[in-house]
Scaffold this motif. Structure first.
Motif, mmCIF file in Angstrom:
data_model
loop_
_atom_site.group_PDB
_atom_site.id
_atom_site.type_symbol
_atom_site.label_atom_id
_atom_site.label_comp_id
_atom_site.label_asym_id
_atom_site.label_seq_id
_atom_site.Cartn_x
_atom_site.Cartn_y
_atom_site.Cartn_z
ATOM 1 N N UNK A 657 -30.311 89.852 2.366
ATOM 2 C CA UNK A 657 -30.483 88.573 1.687
ATOM 3 C C UNK A 657 -29.426 88.342 0.607
ATOM 4 N N UNK A 658 -28.986 89.432 -0.046
ATOM 5 C CA UNK A 658 -28.063 89.285 -1.167
ATOM 6 C C UNK A 658 -26.651 89.048 -0.668
ATOM 7 N N UNK A 659 -25.803 88.625 -1.610
ATOM 8 C CA UNK A 659 -24.399 88.368 -1.296
ATOM 9 C C UNK A 659 -23.512 89.565 -1.611
ATOM 10 N N UNK A 660 -24.096 90.733 -1.764
ATOM 11 C CA UNK A 660 -23.352 91.971 -1.977
ATOM 12 C C UNK A 660 -23.925 93.033 -1.068
ATOM 13 N N UNK A 661 -23.079 93.956 -0.677
ATOM 14 C CA UNK A 661 -23.553 95.049 0.190
ATOM 15 C C UNK A 661 -22.543 96.193 0.107
ATOM 16 N N UNK A 662 -23.053 97.430 0.090
ATOM 17 C CA UNK A 662 -22.211 98.632 0.085
ATOM 18 C C UNK A 662 -22.280 99.254 1.468
ATOM 19 N N UNK A 663 -21.156 99.277 2.122
ATOM 20 C CA UNK A 663 -21.041 99.868 3.456
ATOM 21 C C UNK A 663 -20.838 101.371 3.287
ATOM 22 N N UNK A 664 -21.710 102.153 3.905
ATOM 23 C CA UNK A 664 -21.666 103.600 3.764
ATOM 24 C C UNK A 664 -21.228 104.241 5.079
ATOM 25 N N UNK A 665 -20.871 105.543 4.956
ATOM 26 C CA UNK A 665 -20.505 106.309 6.143
ATOM 27 C C UNK A 665 -19.164 105.935 6.720
#
Length: 995
Positions: A657-665
Motif C-alpha cells: 500500500x505504501x509508496x516505499x519498499x525495501x527490496x531484499x535478497x
C-alpha cells in the motif's frame, strides 16, 4: 331497460295505475318483449318518448311520440242564448279568416345536459327554469349518473390492467401494466395465489412495462388475476372460450351377418368429448334380417351376471338352462339354430327377477340355443349335444372368445412409445382395448401398480377404453409405464415412456472475470438440469448495485457461457444475472454475481528513486500515478532485473500500500534495474522503470543523531506518567548505540531501551523522581561518533509550608507569615493558597490564590470573631496534599459607641375622612399615626347615645367609632360616627360625619 319521456324524465318512478310496464321472454326465439301501457291518456301524456336498452358497455335506443287530437266540437258554436239546445250550429268561427303567423326561424337544438355538465351547482336552478325543467330532483339524479367519476390516480400504475380479457381455448393471452417506477418489483396472483414463472406463465419486464403471458390457455386459466405493486393492486378477469364440440366424422352404415361383431366409429372435434356424450357401439336390431343403426341412446349398458353353461344329460331327462342379467325388467328370448323357440308342452320358458330359465324334455337331436337377445342386443351362444344315453362336453366346440389386444397409438409423440409432457400440463392417454370377454386392465410404473381412481395420477377404465391421467405433470412422474390386459383367452402388454420436460434450472456461479474502462467479461456454469430439452442459449441482465431495475443485454439467445458486457459507466458497481433458455421456456434467474466495477488501469507511477542501498537490499520510493481513475489503487508490485537482461523478478507477491519498499535478497555487487507497477481491479498499469542501474553495494555514511525539537530543552514529566522517547539517527554501516545517565552506564531496569537500524527508543512505563537526570546518547561507527544530551526532570506535588504565624492584628485586618516547604516537588514553587475560618462556623473560605510571597494580609474580617488560618503550597503539579495551619489566631475586638434616642410622640399623619354609604352595606374608616416605640391602640364604644332631634330630617345617632388610640406617652384621638337615614326614592342613605 328504461322508458324515458322527453330527454330526462325516467318513467320507472311513475309506474302505477296510470302507467304500467310488462316484460315477457320467448324461450324458443330467445326474444325479450317490453311493453308500456298508458291507462286513460290525458293531455299531459302527449310528447316524445324514448326507450333505452343497455347491456354491459353497449347501448341502443329508439324514440316515438304520443299525440292527442283536439276535440273539434269545442269549436262549434250555437246561435242564441237558450243554452246548448237553442239555435243552429254556427260554423262561422271555423271559417273566420285568421292572420297568418310568421314562421319563426328554426332554433338550433340545445342540449341542456351539456350545459349542465359544465355549469356550477349554484346555476342548476336557473338553467332548469330557462329550459322548462321542473323536476329538480330527477335532474340532479341524472346528472350524478352522467358525470364520470375520475378514477383515483394511482401512485404505482401509469396504466392498469383491462377490465377483462377473452381468449379461445388453446390460444395465448397477454396482460400488460405500466408502472411509475421501472425498478419496482411486481407480483402476479391467480385467484389470490401467487403465480410462479414457468413455461406456461411467462413474465416479461421492459422498462416500466410488465407483461404476463399465458401460453395454451385452458379452462383452468378462467380465473381472476391481480398485479400487486407494494400495497396497490390492479384486477382483471380472463374468460376462456371453449369451442363447441362437433362431429367431424359421421357414422357409416355397415352390413354384417347375424352373430358377427360390428363396430361403429365416429370422430369429434374435441379430445375427451366422450365424457359428456355417450356413444353406443355394437348396437343393432333384428328386424326382418336387416340391421338398423342406433348411434345415440341413453340406456345404460346391460351386464350378464350369470351366463348359461353347457349340459350333458341322458335322453328323456329334463335339461334346464339358466341366465341372469343385471336388469330384472329385461325378458330374454330363446333361439334354436337361429329360430326362436316357443314355449309348449315339452318346452317351458320362465322369467323370475333377473333370471331367465329354459326347461326342455330332451329327445335325440342336436340343438343350438340362443338364450338371450337383450335390449342392448348382447348375444351369448351355447351348444348342447344330446345323445341316447347322455350329453357329453368332449365334442362341444369352445365358446366364442377373443384374445385381448391393446390399440396404442403413439405415432404423434416422436420416438416409439415415448410421450413428452411439459411440466404443469395435463397428460391424458386413452388406450382402446378389445377382447372377449372384457379383459382386465392393469397400469404399472416400474414394479408399482397404479390403482387410484381419483387424484392427480389416476386410471379411468371403461369397457373398451382405459385412460391414464396425470394432472399437472411433475418431474417425479417421469419414467417407464406399462399397461397389461388379460382375459381367459390370453394377455397383451404395452410399454411406454413418459418424459417430463420443463424449463431448465438457472445457471450457476455467475462471476466477473475481468473489467475494462466500460466493459466487463462475465462467465457462468451451465445449469445442472436442462429441463429434459437441450439448452438453446442464455439471456443476460445487469443492474446497478442497490437498484432493482434490471436491463436486458441481449434479446437473441447467446449460446456461449462467456459474455462481454459493454456500454457501462466507469466507477459504478454492477451486478449480473443469467437466464437459461430451452425449447420449453426461460428458467428462473441465476443468483446475482458479486458486485464489480468497470474501470481502466491507472497510469504508471512517477518519480521512482533509490532511497538507500546496502550489500543485499535496496530501498525505493515513488509517487502515485497521475491518473488513478474510479477504481483507485489497490497496491504496487516492485520488480527488478539485471542490467542487459529482460527477466523481471517480482520482489513482492502481494501488492504493497505504501509508496516505499525495501527490496531484499539482492545479489551483492550486481547492477540492477527496478520498476514499479500500480495494481487495481482492472489489472496492471504501465510500469515506471528506473532509467539508470543501481549497484548493490553499501556506502559509508557518517553517524548523526537527529534529536527531536522537544528534547533539545528540559523534558519535564509528572510522577507516574509514561515516557517514550524516539530518537532517529543515520549512518552506514549500522552504528553502535550507547546510553549513559549522568555520565555512567544506564543500568536501571525500569528504563527500557530498544534500537533499530534507524532509531532508538527510551521507554519508562511509570516515571519516578529517581529517573530525573541527564541522559547521553552516542552513536559510533569505527572512529566516527555523535553524541546528544537529554535532560529529563520528573516532578511531583510539593510539601506544606513551615511555621505559619499571625504576626499582627489591627482593625479588621490580620498579617500572616510562613516559610517555604522543605520539599518543593523537584521544581519551583509557583505560589500559595491561603484560607480562613472563624471559630463559630468552622467553615473554610479562600482568602488568596496563587500568592507568590510567603506572607499576606487578610482583610475584611468580622468584628468580634476569632479567626484561624491555613496555607497550601503550589507548583506545576498542583496544590500540596498536606496543609499547614497557623499556630495562633487573630481576634477582632469590638469598638464602643453611644446609642441614639429614637423616641417620638404620637402624631396623626392622615386624618379620618367622611364616608357616605348605602344602608345595609359595610364601610371602613382609616387614619395614619407616627410614633416610637410602637403604639398601643384602644377602641372605645361605650359612650351614651344622644336623644333624637325631631327637627332634623331623620334620626341622628351619635355612635362613637371604636378608634380611641392611646400610646404609652398619653396621646389620644377620638372620632364619632354620625349615621343619618334619609328616605329618598325608597332607598336608605347613610351619611357618615366625623367630628
Amino acid at each position: 331497460m328504461k322508458w324515458l319521456k322527453g330527454k330526462w324524465l325516467d318513467l320507472g318512478s311513475k309506474a302505477g295505475k296510470h302507467v304500467q310496464f310488462k316484460e315477457t321472454y320467448d324461450r324458443n326465439s330467445k326474444v325479450y318483449t317490453y311493453e308500456m301501457s298508458i291507462i286513460k291518456v290525458v293531455e299531459g301524456d302527449a310528447g316524445g318518448y324514448r326507450c333505452e336498452v343497455t347491456s354491459k358497455d353497449k347501448c341502443d335506443s329508439c324514440t316515438f311520440e304520443v299525440t292527442q287530437p283536439a276535440n273539434i266540437l269545442d269549436a262549434f258554436k250555437r246561435s242564441g242564448d237558450a243554452g246548448e239546445d237553442a239555435g243552429d250550429l254556427d260554423f262561422s268561427a271555423l271559417l273566420k279568416k285568421r292572420e297568418k303567423k310568421a314562421r319563426d326561424e328554426p332554433k338550433e337544438e340545445v342540449d341542456v345536459w351539456e350545459i349542465l355538465k359544465d355549469a356550477k351547482p349554484c346555476d342548476y336552478e336557473k338553467i332548469a327554469f330557462d329550459y322548462g325543467i321542473t323536476d329538480l330532483r330527477g335532474l340532479l339524479k341524472r346528472l350524478k349518473k352522467m358525470k364520470k367519476v375520475e378514477p383515483k390516480k394511482s401512485d404505482a400504475f401509469l396504466k392498469k390492467l383491462e377490465q377483462c380479457y377473452s381468449v379461445d381455448k388453446g390460444k395465448r393471452t397477454q396482460m400488460h401494466v405500466e408502472l411509475h417506477d421501472p425498478n419496482v418489483q411486481v407480483k402476479w396472483l391467480k385467484n389470490g395465489v401467487e403465480i410462479k414463472p414457468s413455461a406456461k406463465y411467462v413474465f416479461e419486464c421492459v422498462g416500466n412495462k410488465r407483461t404476463l403471458t399465458i401460453n395454451k390457455s385452458n379452462l383452468s386459466d378462467d380465473a381472476a388475476y391481480e398485479c400487486v405493486v407494494g400495497e396497490e393492486k390492479s384486477f382483471t378477469e380472463v374468460f376462456v372460450k371453449e369451442p363447441p364440440v362437433t362431429i367431424t366424422k359421421l357414422l357409416d352404415d355397415v352390413h354384417v351377418v347375424v352373430g358377427e361383431k360390428v363396430e361403429f366409429e365416429c370422430e369429434v372435434s374435441e379430445e375427451g368429448a366422450n365424457k359428456s356424450l355417450k356413444l353406443c357401439l355394437f348396437c343393432f336390431l333384428f328386424l326382418s334380417s336387416s340391421i338398423h343403426l342406433c348411434p345415440w341412446c341413453s340406456v345404460k349398458e346391460l351386464e350378464v351376471l350369470q351366463s348359461i353353461a353347457d349340459l350333458s344329460v341322458k335322453a328323456c331327462e329334463q335339461a334346464m338352462f339358466k341366465c341372469e342379467v343385471s336388469d330384472e325388467k329385461v325378458v330374454g328370448k330363446w333361439f334354436k339354430d337361429g329360430v326362436e323357440v316357443k314355449p309348449g308342452n315339452r318346452i317351458k320358458v320362465s322369467h323370475i327377477g333377473r333370471s331367465n330359465m329354459f326347461h326342455a324334455k330332451v329327445g335325440v337331436a342336436i340343438v343350438t340355443y340362443h338364450p338371450l337377445t337383450l335390449p342392448i342386443y348382447y348375444s351369448v351362444f351355447n351348444t348342447v349335444i344330446i345323445t341316447q344315453d347322455h350329453l357329453s362336453l368332449s365334442d362341444i366346440p369352445p365358446p366364442l372368445t377373443d384374445p385381448p389386444k391393446i390399440h396404442l397409438d403413439t405415432s404423434s409423440t416422436g420416438s416409439k412409445n415415448t410421450i413428452v409432457v411439459v411440466a404443469g400440463n395435463k397428460l391424458r392417454l386413452d388406450v382402446e382395448i378389445t377382447g372377449e370377454p372384457v379383459p382386465t386392465v392393469c397400469w404399472m410404473k416400474g414394479d408399482t401398480v397404479i390403482s387410484e381412481a381419483e387424484g392427480r395420477v389416476r386410471v379411468e377404465t371403461r369397457t373398451t377404453l382405459s385412460s391414464f391421467v396425470i394432472e399437472g405433470a411433475e418431474r417425479p412422474d417421469e419414467g417407464q409405464y406399462s399397461i397389461i390386459v388379460t382375459n381367459p383367452a390370453g394377455e397383451d402388454r404395452a410399454e411406454l415412456t413418459v418424459k417430463i420436460v420443463d424449463v431448465p434450472n438457472p445457471p450457476e456461479n455467475v462471476r466477473c472475470m475481468g473489467v475494462g474502462e466500460d466493459t466487463a467479461t462475465i462467465t457462468w456454469d451451465p445449469p445442472k438440469f436442462d429441463g429434459g430439452a437441450p439448452i438453446k442459449g442464455y439471456l443476460m441482465e445487469r443492474k446497478k448495485q442497490g437498484s432493482s431495475r434490471w436491463t436486458k443485454l441481449n434479446f437473441e439467445v447467446f449460446e456461449s457461457t462467456t459474455y462481454e458486457a459493454k456500454k457501462m459507466i466507469e466507477g459504478v458497481f454492477y451486478e449480473m444475472r443469467v437466464f437459461a433458455v430451452n425449447g420449453i421456456g426461460i428458467s428462473q434467474p441465476s443468483g446475482n454475481s458479486k458486485p464489480f466495477m468497470p474501470i481502466a488501469p491507472t497510469s504508471e507511477p512517477t518519480r521512482l528513486t533509490v532511497e538507500d542501498v546496502t550489500d543485499s537490499t535496496c530501498a525505493l520510493k515513488w509517487r502515485p500515478p497521475e491518473r488513478v481513475g474510479a477504481g483507485g489503487v489497490d497496491g504496487y508490485i516492485i520488480e527488478w532485473c539485471k542490467e542487459g537482461e529482460d527477466n523481471w523478478v517480482a520482489a513482492n507477491k502481494e501488492p504493497v500500500d505504501k509508496n516505499t519498499y525495501r527490496v531484499k535478497g539482492l545479489p551483492t555487487g550486481e547492477k540492477l534495474l527496478f520498476r514499479v507497477v500500480a495494481m487495481n481491479i482492472a489489472g496492471r498499469s504501465p510500469p515506471c522503470t528506473m532509467k539508470q542501474s543501481v549497484t548493490v553495494r553499501e556506502i559509508m555514511e557518517y553517524p548523526k543523531i537527529r534529536l527531536p525539537r522537544q528534547l533539545r530543552t528540559k523534558f519535564i514529566r509528572k510522577v507516574g506518567e509514561k515516557i517514550n522517547l524516539v530518537i532517529p539517527f543515520q549512518g552506514k554501516p549500522r552504528p553502535v548505540v550507547n546510553w549513559l545517565k549522568d555520565g555512567e552506564p544506564l543500568e536501571n531496569k525500569s528504563v527500557g531501551i530498544r534500537t533499530s537500524d534507524f532509531d532508538t527508543i527510551l521507554f519508562i512505563r511509570s516515571a519516578e523522581r529517581d529517573h530525573s537526570g541527564t541522559y547521553t546518547l552516542s552513536v559510533q561507527i569505527d572512529n566516527m561518533q555523535d553524541k546528544a544530551d537529554i535532560h529529563i526532570q520528573i516532578v511531583d506535588k510539593p510539601g506544606p509550608p513551615i511555621n505559619v504565624m499571625v504576626t499582627d492584628v489591627w482593625g479588621f485586618n490580620a498579617a500572616l507569615e510562613w516559610k517555604p516547604p522543605k520539599d518543593t516537588g523537584n521544581t519551583d514553587i509557583t505560589g500559595y493558597t491561603i484560607q480562613k475560618a472563624d471559630k463559630k462556623t468552622q467553615g473554610w473560605f479562600t482568602v488568596y490564590e496563587h500568592n507568590r510571597r510567603p506572607s499576606c494580609t487578610a482583610s475584611d474580617l468580622v468584628m468580634g470573631n476569632e479567626y484561624s488560618f491555613r496555607v497550601f503550597s503550589e507548583n506545576i503539579c498542583g496544590l500540596s496534599d498536606e496543609v499547614a495551619f497557623s499556630k495562633n489566631t487573630a481576634i477582632i475586638g469590638k469598638t464602643a459607641f453611644k446609642e441614639k434616642d429614637m423616641s417620638s410622640s404620637p402624631k396623626f399623619t392622615a386624618p379620618l375622612v367622611d364616608r357616605v354609604v348605602v344602608a345595609g352595606y359595610s364601610t371602613a374608616i382609616s387614619c395614619a399615626v407616627r410614633a416610637y416605640p410602637k403604639l398601643i391602640l384602644i377602641y372605645n364604644d361605650s359612650l351614651p347615645r344622644p336623644n333624637t332631634n325631631p327637627d332634623d330630617a331623620g334620626p341622628i345617632v351619635h355612635r362613637p367609632l371604636g378608634l380611641p388610640i392611646t400610646c404609652h406617652l398619653g396621646a389620644r384621638i377620638q372620632a364619632f360616627l354620625k349615621v343619618r337615614t334619609i328616605h329618598v326614592l325608597q332607598r336608605n342613605i347613610i351619611f357618615v360625619h366625623f367630628d
